[in-house]
Design a protein around this motif. Structure first.
Motif, PDB file in Angstrom:
ATOM      1  N   UNK A  25       0.711  -1.054  -0.120  1.00 34.18           N
ATOM      2  CA  UNK A  25       0.057  -0.081   0.090  1.00 34.18           C
ATOM      3  C   UNK A  25       0.785   1.162  -0.163  1.00 34.18           C
ATOM      4  N   UNK A  26       0.595   2.161  -0.717  1.00 36.54           N
ATOM      5  CA  UNK A  26       1.509   3.505  -0.811  1.00 36.54           C
ATOM      6  C   UNK A  26       0.360   4.682  -0.336  1.00 36.54           C
ATOM      7  N   UNK A  27       0.934   5.034   0.545  1.00 37.38           N
ATOM      8  CA  UNK A  27       0.391   6.438   1.372  1.00 37.38           C
ATOM      9  C   UNK A  27       1.273   7.787   1.254  1.00 37.38           C
ATOM     10  N   UNK A  28       0.772   8.672   0.783  1.00 37.68           N
ATOM     11  CA  UNK A  28       1.655   9.988   0.636  1.00 37.68           C
ATOM     12  C   UNK A  28       0.689  11.057   1.095  1.00 37.68           C
ATOM     13  N   UNK A  29       1.354  12.337   1.814  1.00 38.17           N
ATOM     14  CA  UNK A  29       0.925  13.418   1.930  1.00 38.17           C
ATOM     15  C   UNK A  29       0.373  13.756   3.146  1.00 38.17           C
ATOM     16  N   UNK A  30      -0.469  14.697   3.599  1.00 38.03           N
ATOM     17  CA  UNK A  30      -1.140  15.163   4.808  1.00 38.03           C
ATOM     18  C   UNK A  30      -2.721  14.562   4.832  1.00 38.03           C
ATOM     19  N   UNK A  31      -2.871  13.732   5.905  1.00 32.50           N
ATOM     20  CA  UNK A  31      -4.164  13.233   6.187  1.00 32.50           C
ATOM     21  C   UNK A  31      -4.941  14.411   7.046  1.00 32.50           C
ATOM     22  N   UNK A  32      -6.039  14.978   6.701  1.00 37.01           N
ATOM     23  CA  UNK A  32      -6.797  16.017   7.181  1.00 37.01           C
ATOM     24  C   UNK A  32      -8.159  15.349   7.289  1.00 37.01           C
ATOM     25  N   UNK A  33      -8.539  15.922   8.527  1.00 38.35           N
ATOM     26  CA  UNK A  33      -9.955  15.246   8.907  1.00 38.35           C
ATOM     27  C   UNK A  33     -11.081  16.283   8.983  1.00 38.35           C
ATOM     28  N   UNK A  34     -12.056  15.989   8.979  1.00 44.21           N
ATOM     29  CA  UNK A  34     -13.290  16.720   9.193  1.00 44.21           C
ATOM     30  C   UNK A  34     -13.225  17.688  10.608  1.00 44.21           C
ATOM     31  N   UNK A  35     -12.787  16.920  11.509  1.00 48.07           N
ATOM     32  CA  UNK A  35     -12.610  17.621  13.006  1.00 48.07           C
ATOM     33  C   UNK A  35     -11.372  18.626  12.811  1.00 48.07           C
ATOM     34  N   UNK A  36     -10.297  18.345  12.203  1.00 49.06           N
ATOM     35  CA  UNK A  36      -9.306  19.254  11.920  1.00 49.06           C
ATOM     36  C   UNK A  36      -9.880  20.563  11.394  1.00 49.06           C
ATOM     37  N   UNK A  37     -10.629  20.366  10.464  1.00 48.34           N
ATOM     38  CA  UNK A  37     -10.974  21.401   9.404  1.00 48.34           C
ATOM     39  C   UNK A  37     -12.118  22.353  10.371  1.00 48.34           C
ATOM     40  N   UNK A  38     -12.929  21.759  11.214  1.00 48.01           N
ATOM     41  CA  UNK A  38     -13.716  22.450  12.061  1.00 48.01           C
ATOM     42  C   UNK A  38     -13.211  23.203  13.248  1.00 48.01           C
ATOM     43  N   UNK A  39     -11.869  22.965  13.442  1.00 48.45           N
ATOM     44  CA  UNK A  39     -11.112  23.442  14.428  1.00 48.45           C
ATOM     45  C   UNK A  39     -10.698  24.907  13.878  1.00 48.45           C
TER      46      UNK A  39
END
Length: 108
Positions: A25-39
């Motif tokens: 599995x290849x994963x790259x970048x920033x994981x951004x969640x709804x909780x972080x965006x509402x903060x």
């Protein structure tokens, strides 16, 4: 001798066509969640936004009013799934964001 040659050739051919090749599995970048965006709230400084979302993956050197948070995931050589978040600033303060999030983040 012919049986031994046939056995060796069969093993060589079977080795070349081995179907069980492991793909990671290849994963790259920033994981951004709804909780972080509402903060996020309007008027936050860049450093405050970075403390919530992390360091952006891309910054446009010509237009510093935007930062890009991109996350891609590919499971075992399959299709690439991507999410994008663009954070906008006005006078060096957080203004708003545009988000194209994945339904579920398949991080492992």
């Amino acid at each position: 001798m012919q049986k031994l040659t046939a056995l060796v050739l069969t093993l060589l051919i079977a080795g070349c066509a081995f179907p069980g090749v492991y793909k990671i599995n290849v994963q790259q970048g920033n994981i951004v969640t709804d909780e972080e965006l509402t903060a996020l709230s309007e008027g936050m400084s860049r450093s405050q936004v970075h403390s919530v979302l992390g360091t952006p993956l891309m910054v446009n050197p010509v237009d510093l009013s935007r930062e890009y948070y991109v996350y891609t995931f590919q499971r075992s050589g399959g299709d690439i799934k991507e999410q994008r978040v663009i954070v906008y600033y006005y006078n060096e303060q957080f203004s708003h964001y545009e988000a194209q999030l994945l339904e579920e983040t398949p991080a492992y």
